[in-house]
Design a protein around this motif. Structure first.
Motif, PDB file in Angstrom:
ATOM      1  N   ALA A 209       0.834  -1.193   0.000  1.00 24.83           N
ATOM      2  CA  ALA A 209       0.000   0.000   0.000  1.00 24.83           C
ATOM      3  C   ALA A 209       0.875   1.252   0.000  1.00 24.83           C
ATOM      4  N   ALA A 210       0.396   2.301  -0.685  1.00 24.91           N
ATOM      5  CA  ALA A 210       1.192   3.520  -0.835  1.00 24.91           C
ATOM      6  C   ALA A 210       0.321   4.750  -0.602  1.00 24.91           C
ATOM      7  N   PHE A 211       0.975   5.841  -0.217  1.00 22.42           N
ATOM      8  CA  PHE A 211       0.301   7.133  -0.128  1.00 22.42           C
ATOM      9  C   PHE A 211       0.409   7.814  -1.491  1.00 22.42           C
ATOM     10  N   LEU A 212      -0.715   7.973  -2.170  1.00 16.21           N
ATOM     11  CA  LEU A 212      -0.697   8.552  -3.509  1.00 16.21           C
ATOM     12  C   LEU A 212      -1.534   9.819  -3.604  1.00 16.21           C
ATOM     13  N   ASP A 213      -1.775  10.452  -2.452  1.00 18.93           N
ATOM     14  CA  ASP A 213      -2.472  11.737  -2.432  1.00 18.93           C
ATOM     15  C   ASP A 213      -1.783  12.631  -1.412  1.00 18.93           C
ATOM     16  N   ARG A 214      -2.286  12.670  -0.183  1.00 18.21           N
ATOM     17  CA  ARG A 214      -1.648  13.400   0.906  1.00 18.21           C
ATOM     18  C   ARG A 214      -1.444  12.458   2.078  1.00 18.21           C
ATOM     19  N   PRO A 215      -0.208  12.221   2.465  1.00 11.08           N
ATOM     20  CA  PRO A 215       1.042  12.607   1.798  1.00 11.08           C
ATOM     21  C   PRO A 215       1.212  11.833   0.491  1.00 11.08           C
ATOM     22  N   PHE A 216       2.148  12.282  -0.340  1.00 16.20           N
ATOM     23  CA  PHE A 216       2.412  11.618  -1.614  1.00 16.20           C
ATOM     24  C   PHE A 216       3.789  10.987  -1.557  1.00 16.20           C
ATOM     25  N   GLU A 217       3.840   9.663  -1.648  1.00 18.85           N
ATOM     26  CA  GLU A 217       5.111   8.948  -1.587  1.00 18.85           C
ATOM     27  C   GLU A 217       5.023   7.706  -2.463  1.00 18.85           C
ATOM     28  N   PRO A 218       5.408   7.835  -3.747  1.00 15.69           N
ATOM     29  CA  PRO A 218       5.252   6.710  -4.668  1.00 15.69           C
ATOM     30  C   PRO A 218       6.336   5.647  -4.573  1.00 15.69           C
ATOM     31  N   SER A 219       7.429   5.905  -3.828  1.00 16.88           N
ATOM     32  CA  SER A 219       8.496   4.913  -3.762  1.00 16.88           C
ATOM     33  C   SER A 219       7.984   3.608  -3.163  1.00 16.88           C
ATOM     34  N   PRO A 220       8.207   2.488  -3.839  1.00 14.38           N
ATOM     35  CA  PRO A 220       7.767   1.204  -3.277  1.00 14.38           C
ATOM     36  C   PRO A 220       8.543   0.802  -2.029  1.00 14.38           C
ATOM     37  N   TYR A 221       9.617   1.545  -1.722  1.00 14.51           N
ATOM     38  CA  TYR A 221      10.422   1.230  -0.543  1.00 14.51           C
ATOM     39  C   TYR A 221      10.099   2.136   0.644  1.00 14.51           C
ATOM     40  N   SER A 222       9.029   2.903   0.534  1.00 13.90           N
ATOM     41  CA  SER A 222       8.541   3.706   1.650  1.00 13.90           C
ATOM     42  C   SER A 222       7.025   3.581   1.710  1.00 13.90           C
TER      43      SER A 222
END
Length: 703
Positions: free
Chosen positions: A227-240
């Motif tokens: 799962a990723a943050f893709l709005d707020r916050p935005f963090e597309p790295s698969p390693y975070s």
């Protein structure tokens, strides 16, 4: 960090205090030189580990308290029983304690094993005096062989009571299945078909598995799918990731969702001209646009969530995923607060949410999309196992500081520290990776609850699991908040306990384990990995060397071999030296060093061509990088390595890597779509021919 490598004067007792908390005050750099920690950084890291030391004047009292605390620790909180044998475990007691202790082991299945220990007859191994009291360390063993699993141990006596977690695990991780395997690697976001919405989805991953199986392949590897943050916050790295316990809804194949047939509103949304134009734009772009793409997907997914009437399926999902509703509430609360949880008011920040803290519709949306990810990933995993293809997944070292995991499992993380790396030739100021490291004592106190959950989540879906930065089992470079990476120090963990969990879970799920052990690693790491059956990472680009008798050493059996990684140049860029130009452009090397590197690379190319021709793998006129790549894959395929992975993008000479370490906005990281669609790959000879040749090399090894 003392840049000169000279020992720094430490306040009295600070080195001893650091040692008792597993904090290392020196380390060996890539040149083998000893580097010494800055005392200020050591104290700051100790504070980050919740040690109550604010200034050098407090060290003596804190040191005395720590020694007494350790002396009073009757047993370690976690004990490993390799192959079911619990032998020579430490038992610390005040010297006046004698007589009988009752030892009860409660097995994972609920059965009990009871034995009695005569304290006086147990062998002594140490004696220590603290504050006028003598403590004696003895050793005890359990004669019965324990079944594999997580068991509870309790000791009781007239004036003694203690408990521990016993991890009974095979010494070596699972290694069954077919030998001499090969497979392909491609990030899922880079994969695409005519049905994709600007990035790959779980159905596309199934199609890649099917195609690999048709070619005779045994594995499909990709980057983390959490799962990723893709709005707020935005963090597309698969390693975070936003969580290492849940999958990424960005990869849901919306057109395969059962509710789509029943939801007129969702179909109407998808049919609007504006929606179609945005979707076409995403499909035609060379890069992945996560924020735009996720917003487009959500317009449809929200309609599907409203129309979902599969209450039985939702119950099955929440039953199999006990934290799912809690995670959905967390994501809904983050949307309501519009900021990371560290900035939430109490009691939300402390982990307590009420129905007034979030929109129930948003909570139901997140629960619904997580059910979809669970269903579609289960289908992917089922396809892989049915086709005899191992899904090769990746476990990042940490999670985003804003993640659900850190919010819910706060005590398992050192939230005032950040993982990273010390200064070296490439990064003169060191690296700060931005995630909080595991707290070395708290994870033991909680019986590795969180970490076991992460491993299980991954292994249920995978046939091979890659552990990022496996040296982190032993120690991790930690940087205190408010300091730069030069003030970081290494913090030690209990590696045998990590290895035991990995081994136990790998056997339960029949999953091979690969450790990312690249770069300069301590001498003790390779033997530890071999002892526990953890496969090493072999990267050909790091081994090619014109100054050796053998230009490309053969990968050993306990390895997974690749040409490169997602963090290195593609083969075309490496072979042509474009990566040297790139480092010069970013200011990471000097013109003189760049010219020296180009000269070395030219010698390496010449030696590699000679080596491959002597092996009969390359004709005299076949010296372009595509043919050389094919020859190198066959060379590795002819070795005893367990698995050879081919980066699909290398097969047509892709020029750009998926990630350039040390950069953020300077380079397009984690966003490059493959130049070819999956259907185009299936028909292109320059893609097929190297894979067919690799398959033939692997089959010859099996004979």
């Amino acid at each position: 960090m003392n840049a000169t490598g000279q020992a720094t004067r430490f306040p009295t007792g600070l080195r001893q205090l650091a040692r008792l908390y597993g904090v290392e005050t020196s380390y060996h750099d890539v040149r083998g030189a000893t580097q010494y920690a800055n005392p200020e950084g050591v104290i700051a890291v100790l504070r980050g580990l919740d040690v109550p030391v604010e200034s050098p004047s407090e060290i003596t009292d804190v040191l005395r308290a720590r020694r007494l605390e350790l002396a009073r620790r009757v047993v370690e909180p976690v004990i490993v029983a390799w192959d079911g044998r619990l032998r020579n475990a430490d038992l610390r007691l005040p010297s006046h304690v004698s007589g009988r202790l009752d030892l009860t082991i409660t097995l994972e299945g609920g059965d009990h094993h009871i034995q009695h220990l005569d304290v006086g007859s147990l062998p002594r191994t140490a004696e220590n005096d603290f504050d006028g009291r003598r403590f004696i360390t003895r050793q005890f063993s359990v004669p019965r062989r324990l079944p594999t699993g997580y068991h509870g141990l309790r000791l009781r006596g007239a004036r003694t009571s203690a408990s521990a977690l016993v991890i009974s695990a095979p010494t070596r991780a699972y290694s069954g299945g077919k030998k001499n395997q090969w497979g392909v690697f491609l990030p899922l976001y880079a994969l695409h078909t005519s049905r994709s919405w600007g990035a790959g989805n779980y159905s596309d991953l199934q199609r890649l598995i099917d195609w690999t199986a048709e070619l005779g392949g045994d594995a499909v590897a990709t980057l983390p799918l959490f799962a990723a943050f893709l709005d707020r916050p935005f963090e597309p790295s698969p390693y975070s990731p936003a969580s290492r316990l849940f999958w990424n809804e960005f990869f849901v194949d919306i057109e395969a969702v059962p509710e789509l047939a029943q939801s007129e509103a969702a179909r109407e949304t998808m049919g609007r001209p504006a929606f179609r134009r945005r979707l076409t734009s995403l499909r035609n772009d060379e890069t992945v646009h996560y924020k735009t793409g996720m917003a487009l997907r959500r317009e449809v997914l929200e309609e599907l969530a409203v129309s979902c009437s599969r209450k039985g399926d939702i119950r099955a999902f929440t039953s199999a995923n006990s934290l799912a509703e809690d995670y959905a509430r967390f994501r809904a609360a983050m949307e309501a607060q519009r900021k990371p949880w560290a900035k939430w008011p109490e009691p939300l920040r402390g982990g307590h949410l009420s129905p007034d803290d979030y929109d129930p519709d948003v909570m139901r949306y997140h629960l619904y999309v997580q059910m979809l990810t669970w269903e579609q990933m289960r289908s992917v995993s089922g396809t892989a196992r049915r086709r005899g293809v191992a899904l090769y997944l990746d476990m990042p070292l940490g999670a985003s500081p804003a993640s659900y995991d850190v919010w819910r499992e706060r005590e398992s993380f050192a939230v005032r520290l950040s993982g990273g790396a010390p200064p070296d030739a490439l990064f003169s100021h060191g690296q700060n990776w931005g995630f909080p490291p595991a707290h070395p004592e708290a994870i033991r106190k909680h019986g590795y609850r969180y970490w076991i959950s992460v491993v299980r989540h991954l292994m249920k879906a995978s046939g091979v699991l890659r552990v990022d930065h496996v040296i982190g089992f032993h120690h991790l470079y930690c940087i205190p908040a408010g300091y730069d990476a030069r003030h970081g120090v290494y913090v030690r963990y209990h590696p045998e306990e990590f290895y035991a969990i990995l081994s136990l879970e790998s056997h339960r799920n029949k999953t091979l384990v690969v450790g990312e052990d690249l770069g300069t690693v301590p001498r003790y790491l390779p033997p530890a990995m071999r002892r526990h059956g953890i496969y090493s990472t072999y990267v050909a680009q790091f081994h090619l060397n014109a100054n050796r008798a053998v230009v490309l050493p053969r990968p050993r059996p306990l390895t997974v071999a690749t040409i490169n990684t997602h963090d290195t140049p593609t083969f075309a860029a490496f072979w042509q030296g474009h990566d040297i130009d790139d480092r010069l452009d970013m200011g990471l090397t000097t013109p003189t060093d760049a010219e020296n590197e180009r000269e070395k690379r030219a010698h390496m190319r010449k030696a590699t061509l000679t080596f491959l021709r002597r092996q009969g793998l390359l004709g005299r006129c076949e010296d372009d990088h595509v043919n050389i790549l094919r020859a190198l894959l066959v060379a590795m395929g002819s070795s005893p390595t367990r698995l050879v992975l081919a980066n699909i993008e290398d097969l047509w000479g892709a020029p750009k890597p998926q990630n350039t370490p040390g950069t953020t906005t300077e380079r397009v990281n984690w966003r490059n779509r493959a130049r070819l669609s999956l259907n185009e790959m299936r028909q292109l000879e320059e893609v097929l021919e190297p894979l067919v040749a690799l398959d033939a090399a692997r089959k010859r090894r099996r004979k």
